[in-house]
Enzyme design. Sequence first.
Site, PDB file in Angstrom:
ATOM      1  N   ASP A  63      -5.208   5.963  -4.904  1.00  0.00           N
ATOM      2  CA  ASP A  63      -5.838   6.277  -6.181  1.00  0.00           C
ATOM      3  C   ASP A  63      -6.958   7.301  -6.003  1.00  0.00           C
ATOM      4  O   ASP A  63      -7.334   7.652  -4.876  1.00  0.00           O
ATOM      5  CB  ASP A  63      -6.415   5.009  -6.807  1.00  0.00           C
ATOM      6  CG  ASP A  63      -5.351   4.164  -7.494  1.00  0.00           C
ATOM      7  OD1 ASP A  63      -4.217   4.654  -7.664  1.00  0.00           O
ATOM      8  OD2 ASP A  63      -5.644   3.011  -7.848  1.00  0.00           O
ATOM      9  N   TYR A 124      -5.268  -0.819   5.657  1.00  0.00           N
ATOM     10  CA  TYR A 124      -6.426  -0.209   5.009  1.00  0.00           C
ATOM     11  C   TYR A 124      -7.724  -0.773   5.571  1.00  0.00           C
ATOM     12  O   TYR A 124      -7.776  -1.940   5.983  1.00  0.00           O
ATOM     13  CB  TYR A 124      -6.417  -0.484   3.504  1.00  0.00           C
ATOM     14  CG  TYR A 124      -5.434   0.336   2.710  1.00  0.00           C
ATOM     15  CD1 TYR A 124      -5.819   1.505   2.071  1.00  0.00           C
ATOM     16  CD2 TYR A 124      -4.108  -0.064   2.587  1.00  0.00           C
ATOM     17  CE1 TYR A 124      -4.916   2.256   1.330  1.00  0.00           C
ATOM     18  CE2 TYR A 124      -3.195   0.677   1.844  1.00  0.00           C
ATOM     19  CZ  TYR A 124      -3.611   1.834   1.222  1.00  0.00           C
ATOM     20  OH  TYR A 124      -2.713   2.570   0.492  1.00  0.00           O
TER      21      TYR A 124
END
Length: 286
Positions: A63, A124
């Site tokens: 994003d 992540y």
Amino acid sequence: MSDEVQPGFVRLRLDLSYDGTDFSGWAKQAGGRRTVQGEVEDALRTVTRSRDTYELTVAGRTDAGVHARGQVAHVDLPEAVWREHHEKLLKRLAGRLPRDVRVWALRDAPSGFNARFAAIWRRYVYRVTDNPGGVDPLLRNHVLWHDWALDVDAMDAAAKTLVGEHDFAAYAKKREGATTIREILDFGVRRHADGIVEIEVRADAFCHNQVRSMVGALLFVGDGHRGVEWPRKVLDARVRDSAVHVVRPHGLTLEEVGYPADDQLAERQRQARNRRSLPSGAGCCG
């Protein structure tokens, strides 16, 4: 769903990284917003002197504001274009791309490779500091400042309760028709000598906003506003809790994408498509 490379084309794997600060995410968007996909596709078209835009398929669509150190994508190029340009293509891309995105490797993909569907996990790391003085100015676009002291041991214990395959509806932005079932393989929190806290999570895939929502819950545990058991209670409720905040994107980085051995790529694709065939299936946690 078939993913055969069309006759006359060759599939290439790209390994890339980018600073997401000035990007509106990975995926191309209407309205001329700057995206990673758009920049790389434009550069590829320019350096190969092609009229056509060759579309990239990515392992995890980050994003706006989210960074990547170990992103993976693939593209299908005409064999003639690849033969003409392959020796100098990587260097030419380096000269054409803006400084906040780099392609580090560009090579023939093995049979059965698909950057998205063949991936078996994405890793992540979210970085945060509770330093009373704030964030080092040189790290301000990559580290969140939390103005309460954090108990890293409590955060790590809470993270461990979310490991496994669960319905993460309570931590995801719901998308019509998309499943929120994911499997977290590893989830842990550690503090480095410089005081930066790293929240690291590895999973088969992530729902939209999942990682940043889970980080928000862990921060509430770390600063004492909630107990260690609270993130798991939220998970088990399977509904969005207004107390769970989606933290800002700039602390999040896609560090690595994992793939099986080459002879298992096609089978992995088949499994992934059967279980999660909707467009948001391998989408990011941004």
